[in-house]
Enzyme design. Structure first.
Site, PDB file in Angstrom:
ATOM      1  N   GLU A  24       0.809  -1.219   0.000  1.00 42.20           N
ATOM      2  CA  GLU A  24       0.000   0.000   0.000  1.00 42.20           C
ATOM      3  C   GLU A  24       0.848   1.278   0.000  1.00 42.20           C
ATOM      4  O   GLU A  24       0.325   2.358   0.215  1.00 42.20           O
ATOM      5  CB  GLU A  24      -0.962  -0.013   1.195  1.00 42.20           C
ATOM      6  CG  GLU A  24      -2.024  -1.080   1.055  1.00 42.20           C
ATOM      7  CD  GLU A  24      -3.043  -1.090   2.182  1.00 42.20           C
ATOM      8  OE1 GLU A  24      -2.815  -0.454   3.233  1.00 42.20           O
ATOM      9  OE2 GLU A  24      -4.081  -1.742   2.011  1.00 42.20           O
ATOM     10  N   GLU A  83     -10.335  -4.487   9.027  1.00 40.67           N
ATOM     11  CA  GLU A  83      -9.217  -3.543   9.000  1.00 40.67           C
ATOM     12  C   GLU A  83      -8.201  -3.936   7.935  1.00 40.67           C
ATOM     13  O   GLU A  83      -7.739  -3.099   7.185  1.00 40.67           O
ATOM     14  CB  GLU A  83      -8.546  -3.487  10.376  1.00 40.67           C
ATOM     15  CG  GLU A  83      -7.371  -2.543  10.464  1.00 40.67           C
ATOM     16  CD  GLU A  83      -7.759  -1.071  10.321  1.00 40.67           C
ATOM     17  OE1 GLU A  83      -6.845  -0.263  10.076  1.00 40.67           O
ATOM     18  OE2 GLU A  83      -8.941  -0.716  10.449  1.00 40.67           O
ATOM     19  N   TYR A  86      -5.295  -9.512   3.570  1.00 37.93           N
ATOM     20  CA  TYR A  86      -4.058  -9.629   2.805  1.00 37.93           C
ATOM     21  C   TYR A  86      -3.829 -11.081   2.444  1.00 37.93           C
ATOM     22  O   TYR A  86      -3.943 -11.977   3.287  1.00 37.93           O
ATOM     23  CB  TYR A  86      -2.870  -9.116   3.626  1.00 37.93           C
ATOM     24  CG  TYR A  86      -1.552  -9.239   2.916  1.00 37.93           C
ATOM     25  CD1 TYR A  86      -1.244  -8.427   1.836  1.00 37.93           C
ATOM     26  CD2 TYR A  86      -0.604 -10.174   3.322  1.00 37.93           C
ATOM     27  CE1 TYR A  86      -0.032  -8.531   1.177  1.00 37.93           C
ATOM     28  CE2 TYR A  86       0.617 -10.286   2.669  1.00 37.93           C
ATOM     29  CZ  TYR A  86       0.890  -9.460   1.601  1.00 37.93           C
ATOM     30  OH  TYR A  86       2.103  -9.574   0.945  1.00 37.93           O
ATOM     31  N   VAL A  87      -3.518 -11.296   1.168  1.00 33.94           N
ATOM     32  CA  VAL A  87      -3.098 -12.600   0.684  1.00 33.94           C
ATOM     33  C   VAL A  87      -1.733 -12.397   0.043  1.00 33.94           C
ATOM     34  O   VAL A  87      -1.551 -11.489  -0.776  1.00 33.94           O
ATOM     35  CB  VAL A  87      -4.098 -13.196  -0.324  1.00 33.94           C
ATOM     36  CG1 VAL A  87      -3.579 -14.505  -0.902  1.00 33.94           C
ATOM     37  CG2 VAL A  87      -5.455 -13.412   0.353  1.00 33.94           C
ATOM     38  N   GLY A  93      -5.099 -15.661  -6.204  1.00 37.60           N
ATOM     39  CA  GLY A  93      -5.778 -16.365  -7.285  1.00 37.60           C
ATOM     40  C   GLY A  93      -6.185 -17.780  -6.919  1.00 37.60           C
ATOM     41  O   GLY A  93      -6.818 -18.468  -7.722  1.00 37.60           O
ATOM     42  N   GLY A  95      -8.106 -18.477  -4.229  1.00 35.15           N
ATOM     43  CA  GLY A  95      -9.355 -18.454  -3.475  1.00 35.15           C
ATOM     44  C   GLY A  95      -9.227 -18.110  -2.002  1.00 35.15           C
ATOM     45  O   GLY A  95     -10.223 -18.132  -1.275  1.00 35.15           O
ATOM     46  N   GLY A  97      -8.519 -15.163  -0.506  1.00 34.29           N
ATOM     47  CA  GLY A  97      -9.215 -13.920  -0.180  1.00 34.29           C
ATOM     48  C   GLY A  97     -10.714 -14.116  -0.111  1.00 34.29           C
ATOM     49  O   GLY A  97     -11.379 -13.668   0.824  1.00 34.29           O
ATOM     50  N   ASN A 124      -6.382   1.040  -5.873  1.00 36.55           N
ATOM     51  CA  ASN A 124      -6.257  -0.414  -5.888  1.00 36.55           C
ATOM     52  C   ASN A 124      -7.392  -1.034  -6.707  1.00 36.55           C
ATOM     53  O   ASN A 124      -8.296  -1.685  -6.189  1.00 36.55           O
ATOM     54  CB  ASN A 124      -6.240  -0.954  -4.456  1.00 36.55           C
ATOM     55  CG  ASN A 124      -5.786  -2.389  -4.388  1.00 36.55           C
ATOM     56  OD1 ASN A 124      -5.735  -3.093  -5.396  1.00 36.55           O
ATOM     57  ND2 ASN A 124      -5.458  -2.840  -3.191  1.00 36.55           N
ATOM     58  N   TYR A 131     -13.933  -6.891  -4.976  1.00 32.12           N
ATOM     59  CA  TYR A 131     -15.001  -6.629  -4.001  1.00 32.12           C
ATOM     60  C   TYR A 131     -16.346  -6.408  -4.697  1.00 32.12           C
ATOM     61  O   TYR A 131     -17.371  -6.910  -4.248  1.00 32.12           O
ATOM     62  CB  TYR A 131     -14.662  -5.425  -3.132  1.00 32.12           C
ATOM     63  CG  TYR A 131     -13.406  -5.596  -2.296  1.00 32.12           C
ATOM     64  CD1 TYR A 131     -13.060  -6.826  -1.746  1.00 32.12           C
ATOM     65  CD2 TYR A 131     -12.563  -4.523  -2.060  1.00 32.12           C
ATOM     66  CE1 TYR A 131     -11.910  -6.982  -0.986  1.00 32.12           C
ATOM     67  CE2 TYR A 131     -11.420  -4.664  -1.291  1.00 32.12           C
ATOM     68  CZ  TYR A 131     -11.095  -5.889  -0.760  1.00 32.12           C
ATOM     69  OH  TYR A 131      -9.963  -6.033  -0.003  1.00 32.12           O
TER      70      TYR A 131
END
Length: 167
Positions: A24, A83, A86-87, A93, A95, A97, A124, A131
């Site tokens: 980030e 909050e 993170y993957v 890719g 799954g 997340g 992002n 999402y």
């Protein structure tokens, strides 16, 4: 596999927080120590909870989600604030997340939470698209505000005494 974090996960959680902060573009802001995280997550009064995603094949930690309850005065109900999600790059890719978010949604359902909210950086685009594909609605009319450092201390210095609150 998704599981609740344990105190032995703290070093890995801290490492992933630092990885997320670097992604980030804010690595210098990730200052939480293992001791702070241990107290905040597993102390007498936990401030947040963490789910861990593990790779089914290796058992390696692939990612995490850190969340805490919130309250809506409008609905009069509790909700969930995510909050951090993170993957790790090598595990994306697969799954993880989606599995973390589904597990959090199940916690919301089982706890009677009516809202599940989080923030995403406006640049992002891959995360925003992910999402939205899940049905999340970006709330573009809201702007987050933050006080830190000097401005926070300056405002606090002007605070009146609050009845019933120790000095």
């Amino acid at each position: 596999m998704i599981r609740e974090a344990t105190v032995t996960d703290v070093p890995e959680i801290r490492a992933m927080i630092r990885e997320l902060a670097a992604y980030e573009r804010a690595a210098e802001q990730a200052r939480a120590t293992e001791e702070q995280l241990r107290a905040a997550l597993f102390g007498e009064h936990p401030a947040a909870s963490v789910l861990i995603a593990e790779d089914d094949g290796t058992g390696e930690v692939a990612g995490f989600a850190l969340w805490f309850p919130r309250f809506s005065t409008w609905t009069g109900t509790r909700g969930m604030h995510l909050e951090d999600l993170y993957v790790r790059p090598h595990a994306r890719g697969a799954g993880h997340g989606r599995a973390l978010l589904a597990a959090l949604a199940a916690i919301c359902r089982d706890s009677g939470f009516e809202r599940f909210e989080w923030m995403v950086l406006d640049w992002n685009e891959p995360a925003i698209a992910f999402y939205e594909a899940l049905g999340a609605e970006p709330l573009k009319e809201w702007t987050m505000c933050r006080l830190t450092g000097g401005p926070l201390r300056e405002l606090a210095a002007r605070a009146p005494a609050v009845a019933g609150r120790p000095d």
